[in-house]
Write an enzyme that holds these catalytic residues in place. Structure first.
Site, mmCIF file in Angstrom:
data_model
loop_
_atom_site.group_PDB
_atom_site.id
_atom_site.type_symbol
_atom_site.label_atom_id
_atom_site.label_comp_id
_atom_site.label_asym_id
_atom_site.label_seq_id
_atom_site.Cartn_x
_atom_site.Cartn_y
_atom_site.Cartn_z
ATOM 1 N NE ARG A 333 -41.083 -18.045 10.657
ATOM 2 C CZ ARG A 333 -41.705 -19.158 11.030
ATOM 3 N NH1 ARG A 333 -42.048 -19.336 12.306
ATOM 4 N NH2 ARG A 333 -42.003 -20.091 10.143
ATOM 5 C CG HIS A 363 -41.276 -7.774 27.059
ATOM 6 N ND1 HIS A 363 -40.249 -6.867 27.069
ATOM 7 C CD2 HIS A 363 -42.352 -7.129 27.578
ATOM 8 C CE1 HIS A 363 -40.683 -5.722 27.571
ATOM 9 N NE2 HIS A 363 -41.961 -5.854 27.881
#
Length: 456
Positions: A333, A363
């Site tokens: 982002r 992960h």
């Protein structure tokens, strides 16, 4: 000969009924920006000193969507034809400047074609842009004598010989300001629609013994407009194929040009590979040997050399250092900055954070408002808890830190170099250098445990 100053008039007042939309027609996008913005940009590239934008339907939407554009806003309160539209801007024309008339729903017109048109304009006359169509049905036919244009005959008024003419009017034209003002004042509306047509200028110019010449567009798509979404989609595909072809010729390996979208600008190095269904938005810079997997979206990012972005990753307003590996299914982002040789894996979200060289976040992790040092390992399921419901706080992690799986770091908090955090830990206080921190409760073993039995 001294080159004349140039201004542009862009007709953009139409509603676009066949779009079935609340947006004015010209605000519908191709390649990521409104059709009219493409035309404005071309006018700027052409060197237009003034751009008169004729608007009407959806005026508030027009002005909000194009608030940053350097244009002269000219309101056409009633849509009474193309000549009436241009006439609204005539008070702004300088007598000795050239005026080019463009259309906000014909976004693919090129600077090169318009330069040829302007160069061909005779003194005190008109240069008209035309095109040859295999099927000219419905278009005004160009009538020539000795090479000059003497009339434009509409389909319904054409005789059998004229109907065989393939050369048709596009509506794009150039003349000088004084001539435009003179002829526009003489255009009448004695026609079935009761409108004022720009095509009437051709007859008026001939009445005044002023020459009208035609320049043919070499590519029909340059002058195609979009009145409905099917036509809009055709323009989109044409432009995307044109952009993809250019990139291929520059050495970018686009696996399938029909499944590639560029909605902005792309700067690239050598041996870049782009798989299918990739979308590039805004301003994107790719270094050498960058590989982008299928289904990725990149918006306003800078990617270093030898980076691999695996399938279905979304990157926005981010910077990625060389030899990094992103994805699959990663999200960067705005404000994410990854140093060289970092790894960001599947279902990891990073926002407004820096990740140091060689660090791995592989992960199921959220990193927000954070600084992560070099050579760190952030385990699966780690969350930086950066928001207390009102304010955002920072998490700062030093170099060589190991954060075990399912850890929560409740910001504001600092983790010093070399620290180790055990899996399942909740960190609420700063962690010192080389410390091991673990907050799990002791594991208990209860022998002979009976599971609850369902009640009948």
């Amino acid at each position: 000969m001294t080159k004349k100053a140039l201004s542009a008039v862009i007709l953009a007042a139409g509603k676009g009924t066949r779009m079935y939309s609340d947006l004015p027609k010209v605000l519908h996008t191709i390649a990521g920006k409104p059709m009219v913005k493409h035309v404005i940009d071309t006018a700027h590239q052409l060197g237009a000193e003034n751009i008169h934008l004729i608007y009407g339907h959806g005026g508030d939407l027009m002005r909000s969507h194009l608030a940053n554009e350097q244009v002269n806003w000219v309101l056409q309160t009633e849509q009474l034809g193309t000549a009436h539209a241009v006439q609204q801007s005539a008070p702004f024309f300088k007598d000795n400047e050239n005026i080019v008339v463009l259309y906000g729903d014909a976004p693919l017109i090129t600077k090169e074609t318009l330069e040829k048109l302007i160069e061909a304009k005779p003194e005190n006359g008109i240069a008209l842009l035309t095109v040859n169509l295999d099927n000219p049905t419905g278009y005004g036919r160009i009538i020539r004598e000795n090479g000059n244009v003497v009339a434009i005959v509409e389909q319904k008024d054409a005789n059998a010989d004229q109907l065989n003419i393939k050369e048709v009017n596009t509506g794009v034209m150039v003349s000088d300001g004084a001539s435009f003002k003179k002829w526009l004042a003489r255009v009448g509306n004695n026609n079935a629609q009761g409108e004022y047509y720009l095509t009437d200028l051709i007859a008026l110019a001939n009445q005044d013994n002023c020459q009208v010449v035609a320049v043919q567009a070499t590519d029909v798509m340059e002058v195609e407009g979009a009145n409905n979404r099917l036509q809009l989609a055709a323009l989109e595909r044409y432009l995307q194929n044109k952009q993809a072809s250019k990139l291929l010729l520059e050495g970018v390996m686009i696996y399938d040009p029909a499944r590639f979208d560029l909605r902005g600008t792309l700067e690239h190095g050598k041996d870049v590979e782009i798989d299918v269904n990739v979308i590039i938005e805004g301003n994107v810079k790719l270094g050498d040997r960058v590989k982008i997997g299928a289904g990725c979206v990149l918006k306003n990012v800078v990617i270093g050399n030898d980076v691999e972005i695996k399938p279905y990753s979304v990157l926005e307003d981010s910077v990625v250092g060389e030899k990094a590996a992103i994805g699959p299914f990663s999200r960067l982002r705005p404000g994410a900055e990854l140093a060289a040789e970092t790894h960001v894996g599947n279902f990891v979200e990073i926002k407004k954070s820096t990740v140091g060289k060689g660090s791995k976040v592989n992960h199921l992790t959220y990193v927000g408002d954070s600084e992560i040092g070099s050579n760190c390992n952030i385990g699966a399921g780690v969350i930086t808890c950066n928001y207390d419901g009102a304010n955002k706080f920072k998490t700062i992690i030093g170099d060589d830190v190991f954060v075990g799986s399912d850890t929560q770091l409740v910001a504001p908090v600092k983790v010093a170099n070399g620290a180790t955090i055990g899996a399942g830990t909740t960190i609420t206080r700063d962690v010192g250098e080389n410390e091991l921190v673990i907050t799990r409760v002791a594991q208990r073993h209860i022998q002979g445990w009976q599971r609850p039995i369902k009640k009948k």
